[in-house]
Design a protein around this motif. Sequence first.
Motif, short mmCIF file in Angstrom:
data_model
loop_
_atom_site.label_atom_id
_atom_site.label_comp_id
_atom_site.label_asym_id
_atom_site.label_seq_id
_atom_site.Cartn_x
_atom_site.Cartn_y
_atom_site.Cartn_z
N GLY A 254 -12.15 -9.86 -8.60
CA GLY A 254 -12.33 -9.71 -7.15
C GLY A 254 -12.13 -11.02 -6.41
O GLY A 254 -11.55 -11.04 -5.33
N GLY A 255 -12.60 -12.11 -7.00
CA GLY A 255 -12.48 -13.41 -6.34
C GLY A 255 -13.79 -14.17 -6.43
O GLY A 255 -14.68 -13.93 -5.60
N ALA A 256 -13.90 -15.07 -7.42
CA ALA A 256 -15.13 -15.86 -7.59
C ALA A 256 -15.25 -16.87 -6.46
O ALA A 256 -14.25 -17.36 -5.92
N GLY A 257 -16.50 -17.17 -6.09
CA GLY A 257 -16.72 -18.14 -5.02
C GLY A 257 -16.52 -17.57 -3.64
O GLY A 257 -16.39 -18.31 -2.67
N THR A 258 -16.47 -16.24 -3.54
CA THR A 258 -16.38 -15.56 -2.24
C THR A 258 -17.49 -14.51 -2.16
O THR A 258 -18.01 -14.07 -3.20
N LEU A 259 -17.82 -14.08 -0.95
CA LEU A 259 -18.90 -13.11 -0.79
C LEU A 259 -18.44 -11.69 -1.13
O LEU A 259 -19.14 -10.93 -1.80
#
Length: 319
Positions: A254-259
């Motif tokens: 999904g995308g690490a470091g994002t909400l």
Amino acid sequence: MKTMNKKQFILSVIILAVCTAVPLIFDPETSYVVYFLFMAFIYVTLAQAWNIVAGYTGQVTLGLHAFFGLGAYVIAIGWSRELIGYLDPLGMFAAGCAAAILAILVGIPLLSKLKGDYFALGTLGLGEILRLVTIQGGAFTAGPTGILLPSSSFNTLTPHYFIALFLALLALGVTYYMTKSNIGLALVAVRDDETAAAASGINILKFKVLAFAVAAFLAGLCGALQAYYIFHVEPQGFYSLNWTLYPVLMCVLGGAGTLSGPVIGALFLTVVFEIAKYALPEIHPIFSGLLIIFSIMFLPKGLIGLKPGRMFQRTKRIS
């Protein structure tokens, strides 16, 4: 760290209203939609927990299953001895606190000595240690057979659904608060350059342990809720490495470091795993492993990094 705009806020409210209405529209006893979202909310919480430690702080942990299992056993031991009841809020809070306390006790020596892959392996070993301790726990943990809980208490999936939804919102809220506060700035500073962060007066160990403990608290809550749903807490299932690997994959994809990345990854992969469970039951673990490898190789920023504009530009350039 952008602030949520008006459109995003309205969209979030609509999604929340739809999620709240699902058990009222579908029959929780027979509908697969309710069960699917129940599991998706648990995975959103676990993926967001891993995101706090690895995505924002840069400390890759492979020990979420240790805290998940510990939370489940706190409920099983407490309920079987009539110290807590069915879906007891105090019991669930105790499960989360037990996981957080263990994370602090383990995190201080590990995070002060180990980094990167070594820290990941250290947390991986924690889950295995707890699994073996539980198996050898005798009457206290009921050994390898596990603890059977009174399943006659179950009437409907509705309360489990709303608790899982609450946990997902809690994980999102905690992550949002941490990223918008000085804590988030400190975590990102630690992730990007520890030496520079230390030179700026940031207590590196303090913020690493804080992120680790918050993630453990959320994982412990998920384990407690799963115990109230399964009614049979045993070491192989609750200390399974899948409770770590799946959230890692969901967050990375999904995308690490994002909400929003872990939310997108959790929803997408819950669909994929549910389909694979029935269509490819024998090679399901292989399929999951390959998905992790390909996600890291070809989607380093996750699905959230695939902006339509950039995709169009790439397509135009190729043509």
